[in-house]
Write an enzyme that holds these catalytic residues in place. Sequence first.
Site, PDB file in Angstrom:
ATOM      1  CD  GLU A 115     -63.079   0.982  22.055  1.00  0.00           C
ATOM      2  OE1 GLU A 115     -62.448   1.957  22.452  1.00  0.00           O
ATOM      3  OE2 GLU A 115     -64.299   0.830  22.249  1.00  0.00           O
ATOM      4  CE  LYS A 117     -52.664   1.340  21.067  1.00  0.00           C
ATOM      5  NZ  LYS A 117     -52.094   2.465  20.356  1.00  0.00           N
ATOM      6  CG  ASP A 119     -50.911   4.421  14.066  1.00  0.00           C
ATOM      7  OD1 ASP A 119     -50.487   5.018  15.068  1.00  0.00           O
ATOM      8  OD2 ASP A 119     -50.176   3.984  13.166  1.00  0.00           O
ATOM      9  CE1 TYR A 237     -64.487   6.279  13.328  1.00  0.00           C
ATOM     10  CE2 TYR A 237     -63.050   8.011  12.486  1.00  0.00           C
ATOM     11  CZ  TYR A 237     -64.005   7.037  12.272  1.00  0.00           C
ATOM     12  OH  TYR A 237     -64.483   6.812  11.016  1.00  0.00           O
ATOM     13  CE  LYS A 326     -49.021  -1.296  19.030  1.00  0.00           C
ATOM     14  NZ  LYS A 326     -48.258  -0.424  19.866  1.00  0.00           N
ATOM     15  CB  CYS A 420     -32.493   1.219 -21.278  1.00  0.00           C
ATOM     16  SG  CYS A 420     -33.354  -0.333 -20.972  1.00  0.00           S
ATOM     17  CB  CYS A 423     -32.071  -2.134 -24.930  1.00  0.00           C
ATOM     18  SG  CYS A 423     -32.889  -0.543 -24.652  1.00  0.00           S
ATOM     19  CB  CYS A 438     -36.510   2.307 -21.997  1.00  0.00           C
ATOM     20  SG  CYS A 438     -35.835   1.390 -23.373  1.00  0.00           S
ATOM     21  CB  CYS A 443     -36.266  -2.215 -24.616  1.00  0.00           C
ATOM     22  SG  CYS A 443     -35.680  -2.599 -22.960  1.00  0.00           S
TER      23      CYS A 443
END
Length: 680
Positions: A115, A117, A119, A237, A326, A420, A423, A438, A443
Site C-alpha cells: 500500500e 506510504k 506522508d 486513512y 521509499k 527591468c 530594458c 515591466c 522590452c
Amino acid sequence: MKPDRKILQRIEQLRNELRRHDYLYYMEAKPEISDSQYDGMMRELQSFEIEFPELVTPDSPTQRVGGEPTKEFPTVQHIIPMLSLANAYTEEELLDFDKRVRNLLGDERYQYACELKFDGVSLSLHYESGILVRGVTRGDGTQGDDITNNVKTIRSIPLRLEMSASGAIPLSGTSNKQLLNCEVRGEVMMFKKDFDEMNEARMKAGEEKFINPRNTTAGTLKLQDSKIVAQRKLRFYAYYLRSNTGSFKSHFENMQMLRKVGFPVCEYAILCDGIDGVVEYWKKMESLRDTLSYEIDGVVVKVDSLAQQERLGAIAKSPRWAIASKFASRKGETQLRGITLQVGRIGTVTPVAELEPVFVGGSTVSRASLYNEDYIQELDIRVGDTVIVEKGGDVIPKVSGVVLEKRPKNSKRFVFPKKCPECKSPLVRLEEEANYYCENYECPMQIRGRIQHWAMRGAMDIEGLGEAVVDQLVDHGFVHNIADLYDLHSHKEKLIELERWGEKSVQNLLDGVEQSKQKPFHRVLYSIGIRHVGAGVAQVLTEHFNTIDEIAKANEDDLQSIYEIGPRIAESIVKFFSDKHHREIIERLKYSGLKLETENKKQTGPFFKLTFVLTGTLANYTRDQAKEIIEQHGGKVASSVSKNVSIVIVGEEAGSKLDKAKKLGIEIWDEERFKNETKK
Ligand code: IVH
C-alpha cells in the site's frame, strides 16, 4: 420541556443526513450538497442539542465542531507500542528484505500486501462498544497524547462503528460486532488542494503561509482549540487494525473490513505473490505520485498473514514483517548563488533562484522559481544562503526554505530591483498584485515571450518556430512583434545565411507561418496574448462577438454581461485594445489574412439577437442546461441585468435581478414560458 416525537425524528434525520454527507464527501468523493447547506443542517442540529442537552450523544455529528479549549493533553500508554518501519531506498534493499522473510518463514508460502506510504502524522483510535472513545498521538512510540477532542473533528473518522457510514443502513452479520472493541491506526493528512486553498485564504487575510501539508497537520493536531482544528480539513486513512473480538487472518482483509465500516483506506492496495510484483508496484506508484490528491513518500510492504506477522515479530523499533520502500527524495540542499529576474510576455517579472547545481528527485536543478517579492521576503531568502530545493507536484522546482544555521554572517536582506534587467525601464507593482511588471511593450524579453507564446502548441502551433529560433529571429532584428512573422518571406535570402540555417529549413519555417493563417478565430485571439484571456475565455468571446473589431469596441459592462467574464478579465481586455500598438498589430494581422472573425456564426434560431439572464432556481433545468438550450436557439446568456438584456427568466427564489429587470422594464418569463418558447 420534553422534546416531542416530531423533534426526536428530526434530530435523528439530521444526524443520519450529516453522516451520509460525510460519507459521500470523504469516502466517495461525490458531495451532493454545498458546504453552506451542510453547515445549515449542522446548525439546526446544534440548536436542538442546546435546547435538549440530555439528547446529546458522543457520536452525534455535532461533536465534530470542536468544544472548549483543552489545557493539557493527558498522556496515554499505548497497549502495544507504535513501531516505525525500516526503510528500503533501492531495489536491492527490497530484495534483501524479501530474502530475510523467506529465510525466517522456511518453506511456507507467503503474500505481500502493498500500500501507499502516506506522508502525514500517525494516529491511534480506540473504539469501545463501537464508539470512538480516544484518539492518541504516536508520541515516543510507547506513550502519546490523548487528543480525542481534536480527533473527533476529523470528518473521515467514524464516531461509531455499528452503522454503515452511509448513515441509514445498519451493517448486517458479524463484521460490525467483531469490531465493537478495537484499535485502528492510520495517518492523518491534508489534501494538497485543501492545503493550497487554506494558504491562499491565509495570504489574503495577511496571515503567514504554512510550509507544507505534513507540518501543518502535525501542528494542527497539537492545537488546544479544537474549533480551529475543525476548520482545517484534516483527513484520515487507516492502515492497521487490532481487535480481540473477532477472527482476523490477514491484513488485506482487515483493510477491507475497515473500509466497510466507514474508514478510508489505501485505494491502491494490492496483494503480491512475490517480490517482483512488489518492485513493479513500487515503480508504478512512484510514477503516479504527482497525480495523487495527497503526499506520499514511498510504499509500505507487509507480509499479509497475521499469523506469519506474529511469527516474524519485531526487532528494536520496527517489525520484521514490513518495510517502507521509499521514493527518491525530491528535496535537496544547495547554495543560492544569486537571484535574477525573468520577464514574461505580458511583462510579469519573476525572480529566479540561481543555484549551485543539485540532484533532486531524478534530475539536476540549477534554477528554481521564487515567485515574487513577497515570497522572498516571507522566507527571508538571501543570496549566499543554503536553501532547500523541492520538486513539487507540478515538477517545476522551488526554493521552499532556508537553512538558517548555515547563513553567512554578513548576508543582507534581498532588495527587489527597481529596473527591468533587460530594458532598464522602471518596474511597477500594482496595488493588490504580488508581481512587478515591466511596462515597456518594446522590452526585448517581452517581445521574445510574446512571439514564443504565439508560436507554441495550443496557440498558433507553428512548426519550426521553437524558443531558440524565436530568440535568433528577434536578436537579428527580423521580427519585433507577431505581425512581423508574416513579412518574414521577404527576408528569405538573408535568413538562409544565418548560422545553422539552410534553404530547406527556412522554407519549412515560412510554410509553417503560412499554414497558421488557417487557424480559427478563437485560437488567434488566444495566441495574441491578452492578459487573463486563456483558451477558454477566447472561445467564449468568439461565441459572443463575430469579429475582433466588435470585441475591441466593447466596454467593460458589455463584456461583463457575458456569463463567464468577470471584472478582472473585462478590464484587461479593454486595456489591451485601448493601446495604439496593439491595434496596429491587429490591423497588420488582418491584412496578412489571419482569421479575425468567426466563420459560421449562428445567425439563426428563434432567440437570435436576444440576450437572456437567468435568476433563481429552475425546477427542470440546471443553469448550464438552460444556457445550452438558449445558445442552441441562437441566443446569448448574460450574468447580470442591464439595458442590453432582452429577457429575464425567473425561477424559484429569484432575488435582486428580478427587481432590477422590473425597474428597467425588461420582459420577464417564467419557466413554463421558457419551456413553451423552446418547443416552438
Ligand atoms: S504500517 C508496525 N502503513 O509510516 C507498522 N505505516 O515509518 C506500522 N505510514 O509511523 C505502520 N503510511 O505513520 C503503515 N500504509 C502505511 C503507512 C504507514 C504511512 C507511516 C506511519 C508510521 C511510519 C513508519
